[in-house]
Design an enzyme around this catalytic site. Structure first.
Site, PDB file in Angstrom:
ATOM      1  CG  ASP A 147      10.137  49.811  71.725  1.00 43.39           C
ATOM      2  OD1 ASP A 147      11.238  49.503  72.222  1.00 43.39           O
ATOM      3  OD2 ASP A 147       9.179  49.016  71.651  1.00 43.39           O
TER       4      ASP A 147
ATOM      5  CG  HIS B 204      11.017  47.654  74.901  1.00 38.82           C
ATOM      6  ND1 HIS B 204      11.745  47.323  73.784  1.00 38.82           N
ATOM      7  CD2 HIS B 204      10.544  46.484  75.393  1.00 38.82           C
ATOM      8  CE1 HIS B 204      11.699  46.000  73.594  1.00 38.82           C
ATOM      9  NE2 HIS B 204      10.988  45.467  74.571  1.00 38.82           N
TER      10      HIS B 204
ATOM     11  CD  GLU C  68      10.960  41.679  74.504  1.00 37.09           C
ATOM     12  OE1 GLU C  68      11.128  40.609  73.899  1.00 37.09           O
ATOM     13  OE2 GLU C  68      10.976  42.780  73.944  1.00 37.09           O
TER      14      GLU C  68
HETATM   15  C1  TNX Z   1       8.773  41.319  71.265  1.00 42.52           C
HETATM   16  S1  TNX Z   1       5.797  41.632  71.862  1.00 42.52           S
HETATM   17  C2  TNX Z   1       8.445  42.601  71.642  1.00 42.52           C
HETATM   18  C3  TNX Z   1       8.632  43.719  70.692  1.00 42.52           C
HETATM   19  C4  TNX Z   1       9.246  43.252  69.417  1.00 42.52           C
HETATM   20  C5  TNX Z   1       8.608  41.955  68.996  1.00 42.52           C
HETATM   21  C6  TNX Z   1       9.051  41.439  67.679  1.00 42.52           C
HETATM   22  C7  TNX Z   1       6.484  42.492  72.924  1.00 42.52           C
HETATM   23  C8  TNX Z   1       5.676  42.804  74.067  1.00 42.52           C
HETATM   24  N1  TNX Z   1       7.775  42.863  72.794  1.00 42.52           N
HETATM   25  O1  TNX Z   1       9.393  44.730  71.308  1.00 42.52           O
HETATM   26  O2  TNX Z   1       9.081  44.236  68.443  1.00 42.52           O
HETATM   27  O3  TNX Z   1       8.890  40.973  69.973  1.00 42.52           O
HETATM   28  O4  TNX Z   1       8.295  40.332  67.264  1.00 42.52           O
END
Ligand code: TNX
Length: 775
Positions: A213, A286, A350
């Site tokens: 990440d 990420h 994301e």
């Molecule tokens: C969203 S869940 C994210 C993570 C974070 C998390 C915190 C997801 C696919 N991505 O990178 O750690 O929220 O709740």
């Protein structure tokens, strides 16, 4: 034809099992299992384990030896007895008496199913596969005294007996997962093994290992050593919460990664627990740790820095750069060799498109590949990853964003932003793993945030996890089997230690384990809560630092009266009205009451011996609109503040206690409160959240109006707000000298569209409001 045959078989099984089921789920069952088996019949007598007990296993099946060994290991640790392992060459062989027989049985239909029979002389565990046998052993262990889970021998006065019983069991879902993020915080191999051990004991079978990440790359890749050389270290880490306006850092470098030798060791270990590891390599977003190691793989070329804080980075892998795909291919190939399972997770969540939009290479790629927009470009990256994995004989799993721009053929979708992504994927014929934030995020608060260690936000108490149903109603009978199961996610932004990870994961993982294993028809929260109390004794013996928030007293107000409730119906609730800790002499809750004054009510659960959980403070605000009904033009959906009285329940939401806030997106608030009769008042006070990183904006203005008939409103006062505050939680006091009226309208105007270059740009802002206090 096949379907109806299996349906009628199910019906037959249900009928057949009914009398058995009731034997284990009666009011005070002697056996407390988690997860609850499909059927359980208690019988007369018991089996006594001693130093002479042997464990028989089929001589020609090494995997079964592993099962026998894991049983013997645990017994030795807890009792000091060294059980002899006895290889069987035929089931017909003359049994040694006082033995635990672990035997293959082709007649058992389910791959992971087993039948456990405890008889006074012998124990029989029959299964089709070694995994089934392993689950039979877990059930057997739970049928014994909790001391069987001790990590060191517990001799004094323990009777190592198991009530005679017959249990038939098999899982409801094939994918029963628990995840761990080792990027935000890193955890050593010894802890990873313990984590696997614990989830396997709960009959879960997948460990989703989130290895990369923005904040750290944690897996050695031989072809690209800088990924760990550079990418596994960050300069320092954010202290405090991500939402705080001024950021503080701890000034200490934070590093860690697993060598390939360590990965292999963990994979081997997981195999002995029948756990498949799903490794996750995040792309194309990420990716800051990877970009710091290889800046030429980003659109701007850097320089980059392994992220020191949480959230989402605009810098992602450049999708126009061929070198990106060379690296991804090398990484995914090494990962595919290291992890023998069928699935590799490639993230996909994301991924902001801001860099791609202005990157000449990405734009060129979009043209040459005839991609309509950046979402299609994201889909292109995922398709290439999928192709690489296919060549390795693997199946791709991705977060639900991989639906954007079209799904790669055969991809499995992990639905985290609610269940919609999962539903859409299943409707398109794709397999799905459910992990919606609302029920499956174990990084959310599990108790009253006022008495919990800091967490990311949200509120997912154990009863909410237990209530989760992974198969959405909207799916047709054909689509339903595409839901392979569900998973609990443990994101570790706010979990710096292994102890804290266990605290957040347990006992919520116990609830999810039952959701995933036990037939839906047997789900019963009262029974689960009762069994959980016994299970706590096991977790205690294992030294698990689980949370006792299960015992938290839930305090709410209903029509102006305060109501308290505990998951444990036998708990005695005691409370104080001055905010001090309740003790054994504090007032006992007997039923709904009206607090004497505004302030803090503090409640705690007790049994005959002392306190059970921690005390939970709840704010009390007595005012003229308390418990009064109101109407709203736009009804909140996801964030409803806890019900129809949320805005007048005398309990204001706090900075990280989301379940009290009422949230609307794209709409204004316009509650009309009916005070019941004409009331005079001096001021109206309300509260909102300003947390722009989470797309939550202050209202543009708040206006107070009054009416005698509920139709014609007179404006009383208004405030315009500037969106710049130091604290996330805001209080607004609106003076309304000598005001009078029966109906009160409080209009809060939504901020509107989120401006450019900030999180959520272009989306509608959220407006979170709570408690309209009338004085
Ligand atoms: C969203 S869940 C994210 C993570 C974070 C998390 C915190 C997801 C696919 N991505 O990178 O750690 O929220 O709740």
């Amino acid at each position: 034809m096949k379907i109806s045959a299996s349906l009628s078989l199910t019906r037959w099984l249900v009928l057949w099992f009914l009398p058995l089921v009731s034997a284990c789920s009666k009011k005070e069952p002697a056996l407390h299992f988690i997860p609850q088996p499909v059927s359980c019949l208690l019988q007369e007598g018991h089996f006594r384990l001693n130093a002479e007990t042997s464990v028989c296993y089929p001589a020609d099946r090494p995997e079964w030896l592993t099962v026998a060994q894991s049983l013997a290991e645990q017994v030795r640790a807890a009792t000091g007895f060294t059980l002899s392992l006895y290889p069987l060459h035929s089931v017909l062989e003359q049994p040694p008496s006082n033995a635990i027989w672990i035997v293959p049985d082709e007649r058992i239909a389910q791959m992971e199913g087993y039948v456990l029979e405890v008889k006074p002389g012998n124990v029989w565990i029959r299964a089709r596969t070694a995994a089934g046998a392993f689950y039979g052993v877990q059930t057997l262990l739970q049928a014994g005294p909790p001391a069987l889970f001790s990590l060191s021998p517990a001799y004094s006065g323990v009777q190592w007996t198991f009530p005679a019983c017959r249990i038939e069991d098999y899982p409801r879902f094939s994918y029963r997962g628990l995840h761990l993020d080792v990027s935000r915080h890193f955890f050593p191999v010894a802890f990873i093994k313990r984590y696997i051990d614990l989830l396997a004991h709960h009959k879960m079978n997948v460990f989703h290992w989130h290895l990369t990440d923005d904040q750290g790359w944690r897996i050695e890749i031989k072809k690209h050593p800088r990924l760990t050389l550079v990418g596994s270290c960050r300069r320092e880490t954010l202290s405090g919460h991500y939402d705080e306006v001024s950021r503080r850092y701890d000034g200490r470098p934070y590093c860690g990664y697993y060598t390939q030798a360590e990965i292999k060791e963990v994979v081997e270990y997981a195999k002995t627990r029948f756990v498949t590891i799903v490794p996750e390599i995040e792309l194309p977003g990420h990716a800051m740790a990877a970009l710091t190691a290889y800046p030429h793989l980003g659109c701007t070329g850097g320089p980059y820095e392994v992220r020191r804080e949480w959230g989402v980075s605009d810098d992602v892998f450049c999708a126009g750069n061929d070198s990106t795909f060379v690296l991804l291919k090398d990484v995914l190939e090494e990962v595919s060799v290291l992890f023998p399972g069928k699935y590799v997770h490639i993230g996909g969540d994301e991924c902001p498109k801001v860099r791609w939009k202005v990157c000449p290479k990405c734009q060129k790629r979009m043209k040459s590949e005839k991609l309509a927009d950046e979402h299609a470009l994201q889909s292109y990256v995922i398709r290439r990853a999928s192709h690489i994995l296919q060549q390795q004989g693997k199946t791709l799993i991705g977060w639900d964003e991989i639906l954007e721009g079209g799904l790669a053929p055969g991809a499995v979708v992990m639905s985290w932003r609610g269940t919609e992504g999962g539903i859409a994927a299943a409707q398109a014929g794709h397999a799905v793993i459910m992990t919606p934030g609302s029920h499956c995020y174990f990084d959310f608060y599990q108790g009253n945030p006022a008495s919990e260690p800091p967490a990311i936000g949200g509120r997912t108490p154990i009863e909410k996890v237990y209530a989760y149903e992974p198969v959405p109603d909207t799916l047709t009978a054909e689509q339903r089997p595409l839901v392979l199961g569900a998973q609990g996610n443990v994101w570790t932004e706010y979990m710096p230690t292994a102890t804290h990870v266990e605290y957040m994961a347990y006992p919520r993982a116990c609830a999810l384990a039952e959701v995933l294993w036990t037939p839906a028809a047997l789900k019963d929260s009262a029974s689960f809560f009762q069994r959980l109390k016994t299970h706590f004794a096991r977790l205690d013996r294992m030294g698990v630092s689980y949370s006792r928030s299960f015992y938290d007293i839930k305090t709410r107000s209903e029509k102006g009266k305060w109501v308290m409730q505990c998951n444990d119906p036998k708990a005695i609730i005691r409370y104080t009205e001055d905010g001090t800790e309740p003790h054994t002499g504090s007032r006992r809750y007997q039923g709904p009451f009206v607090p004497k004054k505004s302030g803090i009510v503090c409640a705690r659960a007790f049994d005959g011996k002392g306190p059970l959980g921690k005390s939970t403070p709840t704010p009390v605000q007595l005012h003229k609109a308390l418990g009064k009904p109101y109407t709203l033009r736009f009804q909140p959906e996801r964030y409803n503040g806890g019900g129809e009285y949320a805005l007048t329940d005398g309990q204001t939401g706090t900075a990280h206690n989301w379940d009290k806030w009422v949230g609307l997106v794209n709409h204004d608030f316009d509650p009309v409160i009916d005070l019941g009769h004409v009331v005079s008042f001096q001021r109206v006070i309300t509260h909102f959240i300003d947390s722009k990183a989470q797309w939550i904006y202050p209202p543009r203005s708040i206006q107070v109006l009054v009416s005698d008939d509920g139709q014609n409103f007179r404006p009383l006062a208004a405030v315009s707000l500037l969106p710049a505050y130091e604290q996330a939680l805001q209080t607004v006091v609106i003076e309304t000298p000598r005001a009078k009226g029966r109906y009160l309208k409080v209009m809060a105007q939504n901020f509107g569209v989120i401006p450019k270059d900030v999180p959520g740009a272009g989306n509608g802002a959220w407006l979170f409001l709570d408690e309209i206090v009338v004085e």
